[in-house]
Design an enzyme around this catalytic site. Structure first.
Site, short mmCIF file in Angstrom:
data_model
loop_
_atom_site.label_atom_id
_atom_site.label_comp_id
_atom_site.label_asym_id
_atom_site.label_seq_id
_atom_site.Cartn_x
_atom_site.Cartn_y
_atom_site.Cartn_z
N ASP A 1 -56.52 -39.27 -10.71
CA ASP A 1 -55.29 -39.22 -11.75
C ASP A 1 -55.39 -40.58 -12.31
O ASP A 1 -54.66 -40.47 -13.54
CB ASP A 1 -54.07 -38.98 -10.99
CG ASP A 1 -53.94 -37.68 -10.32
OD1 ASP A 1 -54.48 -36.63 -10.89
OD2 ASP A 1 -53.16 -37.57 -9.43
N ASP B 1 -49.47 -33.65 -11.67
CA ASP B 1 -50.48 -33.40 -11.10
C ASP B 1 -50.08 -32.43 -10.03
O ASP B 1 -48.78 -32.55 -9.81
CB ASP B 1 -51.13 -34.60 -10.49
CG ASP B 1 -52.08 -34.28 -9.27
OD1 ASP B 1 -52.98 -33.39 -9.60
OD2 ASP B 1 -52.04 -34.80 -8.15
N CYS C 1 -29.82 -68.12 -25.39
CA CYS C 1 -30.11 -66.45 -25.64
C CYS C 1 -31.59 -66.59 -25.94
O CYS C 1 -32.41 -67.29 -25.46
CB CYS C 1 -29.33 -66.49 -27.02
SG CYS C 1 -29.84 -67.45 -28.39
N CYS D 1 -33.52 -69.35 -27.92
CA CYS D 1 -33.88 -70.37 -27.33
C CYS D 1 -35.13 -70.20 -26.46
O CYS D 1 -35.94 -70.92 -26.55
CB CYS D 1 -32.58 -70.93 -26.24
SG CYS D 1 -31.06 -71.20 -26.77
N ASP E 1 -50.78 -39.09 -8.33
CA ASP E 1 -50.69 -39.88 -7.24
C ASP E 1 -52.20 -40.16 -6.72
O ASP E 1 -52.41 -40.94 -5.82
CB ASP E 1 -49.84 -39.21 -6.20
CG ASP E 1 -50.79 -38.09 -5.57
OD1 ASP E 1 -51.03 -37.37 -6.18
OD2 ASP E 1 -50.46 -38.04 -4.31
#
Length: 700
Positions: free
Chosen positions: A599, A411, A14, A17, A595
């Protein structure tokens, strides 16, 4: 810098651990430590003043885990074998106990020494399995669930042994000790199989990786090579039916390619000379020569696998409370167990045997692992489902933030619009040669990755070449792109050329030589067909949409009106975009979808940056979410899957908290015996993991 070390470690059950190993390695001075219990991966970077690799491996082994070495024989005592041995010896004890409760007595099962002989193999096996892990966790300062199981099973065995030696048969309950260990082993086995279901996305993507490729040598000879031998710049032959060996560009030929496993795009895509192809995609028809651009972890497939593996490293805020509780859970439960025994025996005058049974039940019914499993299992499944739909998410925290997004800023060019521009008209200045202007535009724009530049290069290519040969090329030096303004360059005579948006016109670009106008271009763009449906979906979820563009007011307003977007900002420079994103992010969690290279700062500034796969590399690096096929249809999908992933985490954490809050008091009051407690504890983890797996298949 020393290379990154990657190990496979068995025995992690888990998140606790994984946290124990992480804490140990960081304490030893190692850097970039990453531990994933689901994929069994341990990674770290050695530094000069830290321990050696062999010391690190030895330390992990001493913690109770096993570092798997290459060509190492599998450990004989697997979890499955331990469970089988435990079940074989536990069943007679449990059956005898159940028959006795029903009034059916088997004479030999009343013999305490026979019960001891049957229980002893299970106890030794359980004490070895859970005791080793329990001691290691205590020594590491992070006691885990195995501490509780070891204490409960050992207490029942030792008490029964004392009863056997003293002849007090009423104090014998070997079946309790054996059942505790066996049921928890059963739960661990089911949990192990269930956890494997959360990592299937990694396995599916791993299968896409080819083992061999065909390299075209400089002499033209084709030779077979193994995948690790592929290097950037190699020319590979890819035929119909092959998986593309690596990311690259078609050097010669054409093909129809299925990229569905990588981008979620169900329809085949026709690729031609100069087109980019993704490693792992399938060639349905045609053949081509591929010039390799990226391999291994730098490839799209490698990045996808890496992002899925590391998703849980960046924990959502919702997990912080669970982590704090898990850290003190075991000491608290041990204290509650001791208090249960003392109050039962000394205050409420309950018989010693019953008081001890209540205390043991408290130990074995409590389950800290469920709280530790809730987030990583759900995140792993959610990120895997996103990847199968062509959506890459960088980290578990991203899921939580994106699920709570209230503003999304788009954008315009190349994001809401196709980014494919058409030149409507070119006005040449008097006395200027058209061929010279066309060549200048072509030579300047070919150095830019902006959508307008790509479209202009494609359109101008027909004007400046004939049968593949350039007509009157112009040599430019010092070609540079200024964000939000345009391109500039210098010829051999020292003349300065500038090409960018006009100050007053709408949808126009101007080419200047030493400040004098040479030509004015009128261009137009079209809205993406899926953009309107995307905006409408966001409206239905009460998420505000904004358009943020460097384009002119009238052009931006026209797109906003067509899409039904009320709020828009036009004629914005990169610095102004940052200010707007910062203001909106202060008001509410804000995502930026873009893109272009201009940006990238806005993507980084927003609460969440969303980049399209056909974006510039700078934009992809700045974003936390990448839509691989560049299709805005994936944005609502990403939002829905992130929302359901966070919902799954909340459900699992609620179950984990509620289970312990209800179960521990019931055990303390004597309403649950240790065997039922072990059964409930064993399956509480499975409930949490099962809820995560449900996310994999549920309709979203």
């Amino acid at each position: 810098m020393k290379p990154l070390v990657e190990l496979t470690v068995e025995g992690m059950d888990c998140a606790n651990c994984a946290a124990g190993i992480t804490r140990y390695l960081e304490r030893k001075g190692l850097e970039e430590v990453y531990v994933n219990f689901q994929t069994k991966e341990v990674r770290f970077r050695l530094v000069d003043e830290s321990i050696s690799l062999e010391e690190a491996k030895g330390g992990i082994n001493k913690l109770g885990y096993t570092v798997v070495e290459p060509e190492q024989k599998p450990d004989f005592w697997t979890l499955e074998r331990k469970l089988l041995i435990g079940a074989i010896f536990t069943l007679p004890l449990l059956l005898g106990h159940l028959l006795m409760s029903a009034g059916i007595h088997l004479a030999f099962m009343h013999n305490a020494w026979i019960q001891l002989a049957i229980c002893l193999p299970v106890f030794v096996l359980g004490a070895w399995h859970f005791g080793k892990s329990a001691w290691s966790s205590i020594r590491n300062g992070m006691p885990n669930m195995d501490v509780l199981i070891f204490m409960g099973g050992t207490a029942a065995f030792v008490y029964s042994l004392v009863g056997t030696l003293s002849g007090e048969t009423q104090y014998i309950f070997y079946e309790t000790s054996a059942t505790i260990f066996t049921l928890v082993l059963l739960g661990n086995w089911i949990e192990k199989r269930a956890v494997a279901q959360t990592t299937t996305a990694i396995a599916e993507l791993g299968k896409l990786q080819v083992e061999h490729a065909r390299r075209i040598m400089p002499s033209g000879t084709i030779v077979g090579i193994h995948y690790p031998e592929i290097k950037t710049g190699y020319i590979l032959q890819v035929n119909e039916g092959d998986k593309v060996p690596a990311d690259g560009e078609i050097f010669l030929g054409q093909a129809s390619i299925d990229e569905s496993m990588l981008t979620g795009e169900s329809l085949p895509i026709n690729k031609q000379l100069g087109d980019q192809v993704i490693g792992g995609s399938l060639v349905l028809s045609g053949n081509f020569q591929l010039k390799v651009n990226a391999v291994g972890k730098k490839s799209v497939l490698g990045q996808m696998i890496e992002l899925i593996k590391t998703a849980q490293q960046d924990k959502p805020e919702i997990q912080r409370l669970a982590d704090k509780i898990s850290a003190i859970f075991v000491p608290v439960v041990v204290s509650i167990s001791a208090l249960t025994f003392l109050l039962s025996y000394f205050v409420f005058d309950i018989a010693f045997k019953n008081a001890l049974m209540n205390a043991i039940a408290v130990l074995v019914i409590s389950c800290p692992c469920a709280m530790g499993l809730a987030t990583p299992t759900a995140v792993m499944v959610g990120v895997g489902r996103l990847a199968r739909n062509g959506i890459l998410v960088k980290g578990g925290k991203t899921l939580e933030i994106f699920a709570n997004i209230r503003n999304i800023v788009f954008d315009k060019t190349g994001t809401l619009t196709t980014g494919t521009f058409v030149v409507e008209h070119i006005d040449y200045a008097p006395g200027v040669r058209e061929a010279e202007v066309n060549n200048l535009i072509y030579d300047l724009e070919m150095h830019s990755s902006h959508p307008i530049a790509k479209s202009l290069v494609q359109e101008m290519e027909a004007q400046v070449s004939l049968n593949g040969q350039r007509l009157g090329p112009i040599t430019l030096t010092n070609v540079e792109e200024e964000k939000g303004k345009g391109m500039s360059g210098e010829d051999e005579a020292g003349n300065i050329y500038e090409f960018g948006a006009s100050e007053n016109g709408q949808g126009t670009l101007i080419l200047r030589k030493n400040g004098d106008k040479l030509a004015t271009l009128s261009i137009t763009d079209t809205i993406k067909p899926e953009a309107k449906a995307c905006i409408d979906y966001l409206k239905s979820k009460n998420i505000a949409s904004y358009i943020l563009s460097g384009d002119k007011q009238a052009k931006t307003a026209s797109v906003a009106e067509a899409l039904g977007v009320t709020h828009f900002f036009a004629e914005q420079q990169p610095g102004q975009k940052l200010d707007i994103i910062a203001r909106l992010s202060k008001e509410a969690p804000t995502a930026m979808v873009g893109d272009g290279i201009n940006d990238a700062p806005a993507l980084a500034k927003a609460s969440i940056g969303v980049s399209l796969s056909n974006a510039s590399q700078a934009a992809i690096q700045s974003a936390q979410i990448v839509l691989l096929n560049g299709n805005l249809e994936r944005l609502p999908q990403a939002l829905a899957i992130c929302t359901h992933t966070v919902l799954t985490i909340k459900q699992s954490l609620y179950w984990a908290f509620a289970y312990n809050i209800v179960a521990i008091p019931m055990a303390a009051m004597g309403y649950l015996n240790p065997m039922w407690g072990a059964l409930f504890m064993a399956f509480s983890d499975v409930v949490v993991i099962g809820n995560a797996i449900r996310l994999k298949y549920k309709r979203i």
